[in-house]
Design a protein around this motif. Structure first.
Motif, PDB file in Angstrom:
ATOM      1  N   HIS A  45       6.698   3.326 -66.381  1.00 41.38           N
ATOM      2  CA  HIS A  45       7.649   4.257 -66.994  1.00 41.38           C
ATOM      3  C   HIS A  45       7.560   5.625 -66.322  1.00 41.38           C
ATOM      4  N   PHE A  46       6.352   6.044 -65.977  1.00 43.12           N
ATOM      5  CA  PHE A  46       6.181   7.329 -65.297  1.00 43.12           C
ATOM      6  C   PHE A  46       6.846   7.295 -63.924  1.00 43.12           C
ATOM      7  N   MET A  47       6.686   6.199 -63.212  1.00 38.93           N
ATOM      8  CA  MET A  47       7.199   6.123 -61.847  1.00 38.93           C
ATOM      9  C   MET A  47       8.705   5.832 -61.798  1.00 38.93           C
ATOM     10  N   ALA A  48       9.273   5.369 -62.903  1.00 35.54           N
ATOM     11  CA  ALA A  48      10.719   5.095 -62.944  1.00 35.54           C
ATOM     12  C   ALA A  48      11.274   5.566 -64.286  1.00 35.54           C
ATOM     13  N   PRO A  49      11.323   6.889 -64.518  1.00 40.25           N
ATOM     14  CA  PRO A  49      11.777   7.409 -65.817  1.00 40.25           C
ATOM     15  C   PRO A  49      13.258   7.114 -66.065  1.00 40.25           C
ATOM     16  N   LYS A  50      13.612   6.809 -67.318  1.00 42.45           N
ATOM     17  CA  LYS A  50      14.975   6.427 -67.688  1.00 42.45           C
ATOM     18  C   LYS A  50      15.518   7.349 -68.780  1.00 42.45           C
ATOM     19  N   LEU A  51      16.818   7.678 -68.691  1.00 41.49           N
ATOM     20  CA  LEU A  51      17.451   8.517 -69.717  1.00 41.49           C
ATOM     21  C   LEU A  51      17.413   7.856 -71.093  1.00 41.49           C
ATOM     22  N   VAL A 236       6.643  16.933 -67.204  1.00 42.87           N
ATOM     23  CA  VAL A 236       6.070  15.773 -67.879  1.00 42.87           C
ATOM     24  C   VAL A 236       7.008  15.410 -69.030  1.00 42.87           C
ATOM     25  N   GLY A 237       6.818  14.213 -69.584  1.00 45.19           N
ATOM     26  CA  GLY A 237       7.611  13.800 -70.730  1.00 45.19           C
ATOM     27  C   GLY A 237       9.111  13.853 -70.443  1.00 45.19           C
ATOM     28  N   GLU A 238       9.860  14.429 -71.375  1.00 44.25           N
ATOM     29  CA  GLU A 238      11.317  14.470 -71.217  1.00 44.25           C
ATOM     30  C   GLU A 238      11.746  15.411 -70.096  1.00 44.25           C
ATOM     31  N   ASN A 239      10.955  16.427 -69.807  1.00 45.24           N
ATOM     32  CA  ASN A 239      11.282  17.277 -68.651  1.00 45.24           C
ATOM     33  C   ASN A 239      11.328  16.443 -67.373  1.00 45.24           C
ATOM     34  N   ARG A 240      10.377  15.542 -67.230  1.00 51.56           N
ATOM     35  CA  ARG A 240      10.330  14.690 -66.038  1.00 51.56           C
ATOM     36  C   ARG A 240      11.577  13.808 -65.964  1.00 51.56           C
ATOM     37  N   ILE A 241      11.966  13.235 -67.092  1.00 46.89           N
ATOM     38  CA  ILE A 241      13.149  12.380 -67.125  1.00 46.89           C
ATOM     39  C   ILE A 241      14.391  13.171 -66.736  1.00 46.89           C
ATOM     40  N   LEU A 242      14.556  14.365 -67.326  1.00 50.49           N
ATOM     41  CA  LEU A 242      15.755  15.171 -67.080  1.00 50.49           C
ATOM     42  C   LEU A 242      15.834  15.639 -65.630  1.00 50.49           C
TER      43      LEU A 242
END
Length: 559
Positions: A45-51, A236-242
């Motif tokens: 999940h960290f290496m392939a973050p999804k909206l 990290v977390g949602e910042n990383r996803i965005l």
């Protein structure tokens, strides 16, 4: 001599399992382990973050109230004003919310205060000019307002409804606004590391969950990525996803302002977070640092290609002015430092230093001398405004609290803070702050460190390694680009000195070789061979040819 610190060895069986399940080299699997990602599913999940992993926006405090009040104002045709900060986070927040409210048929006015004349946030002067220009009935404060208890009270008294969307720390008293969307409020709220444009994205998501509109919110994640990276919040977390998805959107953005800004910065669409933080962000911030941020806000909001190019060129000139002012101030500040080894902290000040560059200069002094640094500029009346930056081991707020009787005001957090001090109290403040730093910092904390993420053999660095390395992107605060170590390295031939301060050489370790560059190297004081090198791995493109390259950060005689 800096201490080189390697992380403790990770369990070989766990690392081997991670490497197998993620199809990545063991060196990078070990790095994931030290990030606390021991489970392959979490690491994936960290290496392939999804909206789709983003949380429900209505879990944030007062989000339901904010959505209801905004729709009530839109439906009633009330005058809505978006009041934003003059930095990139504030301006991208204003731009994003304006786009979404326009899709609902509203026509909100936008206002950004003048840094020098009105100061940060909902100040009396800024609010007065905003009300005179726009006569708001609903004012939405973005990236400010959490601490503006009196100013919001005054707005409410004159019949103006106020919503605050902000990420700054909360004081003992909250403002009397209709809604305060701030995850730093007391309580177990999610997404405490989001900056304001991230919170505005959540607000827009909540609005669009309630009503449909002709807008694709994903297309505006370019603004979210830009504001998030420029505001130096942890990726990290949602910042990383965005940011991860936002970089994709920037690569295909059709916004004339962003395209013109990229053009003057000389960067292509294959952006990295460092391009946002060091190329685009500073150009947008430059106008606000030196005074008026209107050009930067206009650039983000324009749909006119020609206007965008004109505004981007002006911002580029502002940035050059900012760099000149910053260099002059930094050079003057360094001359006042003296011998930093005799000081536990650096505190310097002078008349005429521009307040817009003091934070940058404090950061430079802090990094160069590995000391907490406070830089103060005094006006003609002897009032000084300053910015501070710290190192690990010293909380600026704690140290400044011990000097509070000598200060007019201070605030911020552990690593960055602002102060207001009178010239007549400055000498005593310098002495007191130095004493606080000596009390709080050990000798060990004052010694610079090179914190490494792991050791790697040069023969292991190939395209497979680099592809896995890039899956750790985006790099930035809270997820820094890995810093590796290689032992017993020798240059194949005599290193070449570039521009009298950079070093280029081919690094050899056994039979393996890698090209290397060391910017701002100690060219006249290189350690004895063989070397240990601390480096980051990057792709280097030159004349259409792409190669792997080590960007050396530190060097020592092999130990």
């Amino acid at each position: 001599m800096p201490r080189w610190i390697l992380p403790p060895a990770a369990p070989e069986t766990v690392v081997a399992a991670l490497a197998r399940d993620l199809d990545c080299p063991t060196e990078l699997a070990g790095l994931l382990y030290h990030k606390g990602l021991h489970d392959p599913a979490e690491a994936q999940h960290f290496m392939a973050p999804k909206l789709k992993s983003l949380s429900d926006p209505f879990l944030l405090p007062d989000m339901r109230v904010a959505v209801d009040r905004i729709f009530a104002a839109v439906d009633a045709g009330r005058r809505i004003v978006l009041y934003g900060d003059y930095d990139v986070d504030g301006m991208t927040s204003v731009t994003l919310l304006h786009q979404v409210l326009a899709a609902f048929g509203a026509a909100p006015a936008c206002f950004v205060p003048h840094r020098i004349e009105e100061g940060y946030g909902l100040t009396p002067d800024g609010v007065a000019r905003c009300c005179e220009l726009h006569e708001p009935e609903l004012l939405i404060a973005l990236d400010c307002g959490t601490s503006a208890v009196g100013e919001i009270g005054a707005l409410c008294a004159r019949g103006v409804e106020v919503i605050v969307v902000d990420h700054h720390e909360c004081g003992a008293e909250l403002p009397p606004c209709a809604a305060l969307v701030n995850p730093k409020r007391e309580g177990d709220w999610p997404n405490k590391t989001l900056c304001t444009v991230g919170l505005v994205f959540k607000l827009c998501h909540a609005l669009l969950k309630e009503r449909r509109a002709a807008i694709d919110l994903k297309e505006h994640l370019d603004l979210v990525a830009l504001g998030t990276v420029a505001d130096l919040v942890p990726l990290v977390g949602e910042n990383r996803i965005l940011v991860h998805r936002g970089l994709v959107e920037i690569a295909q953005s059709r916004k004339p302002g962003l395209l013109a800004l990229m053009e003057v910065a000389g960067i292509d669409r294959a952006l990295k977070p460092s391009d946002l933080g060091f190329q685009l962000g500073p150009r947008l911030n430059a106008a606000g640092r030196l005074g008026d941020a209107d050009d930067a806000l206009a650039l983000l909001m324009t749909d006119d290609v020609q206007q965008a190019r004109q505004l981007a060129s002006r911002l580029d000139l502002h940035n050059r002015d900012r760099q000149r002012v910053e260099k002059e101030t930094n050079d003057a500040a360094e001359r006042l430092v003296g011998d930093p080894t005799d000081q536990a902290a650096i505190v310097v000040g002078a008349r005429g230093w521009h307040p817009g560059v003091l934070g940058i200069v404090a950061s430079r002094l802090c990094r160069k001398f590995h000391r907490p640094a406070i830089v103060v500029g005094f006006d003609e009346n002897g009032e000084g405004k300053g910015s501070g930056r710290s190192i690990e081991g010293l909380s600026l707020i704690e140290a400044l609290a011990g000097c509070s009787d000598l200060l007019d005001r201070f605030g911020g957090h552990e690593m960055a803070a602002g102060v207001t001090v009178q010239e007549s109290c400055f000498e005593a403040f310098v002495e007191r702050f130095q004493a606080q730093a000596r009390r709080l910092l050990s000798e060990e904390a004052l010694r610079p460190t090179v914190r490494l993420d792991g050791e790697v053999l040069l023969r292991a660095i190939d395209e497979v390694f680099m592809d896995a390395h890039n899956r750790l992107q985006p790099f930035g605060m809270g997820n820094s680009q890995p810093l590796f170590m290689a032992r017993g390295v020798r240059p194949v031939t005599e290193p070449r000195v570039l521009k009298e301060k950079h070093l280029r050489f081919t690094a050899a370790q056994g039979n393996a070789q890698q090209e290397a560059i060391f910017f701002n190297a100690p060219v006249n004081d290189l350690p004895r061979l063989p070397w240990d090198i601390a480096f980051r791995v990057e792709r280097n493109e030159w004349r259409g040819r792409e190669t792997l390259q080590l960007q050396v950060q530190a060097i020592r005689t092999s130990q």
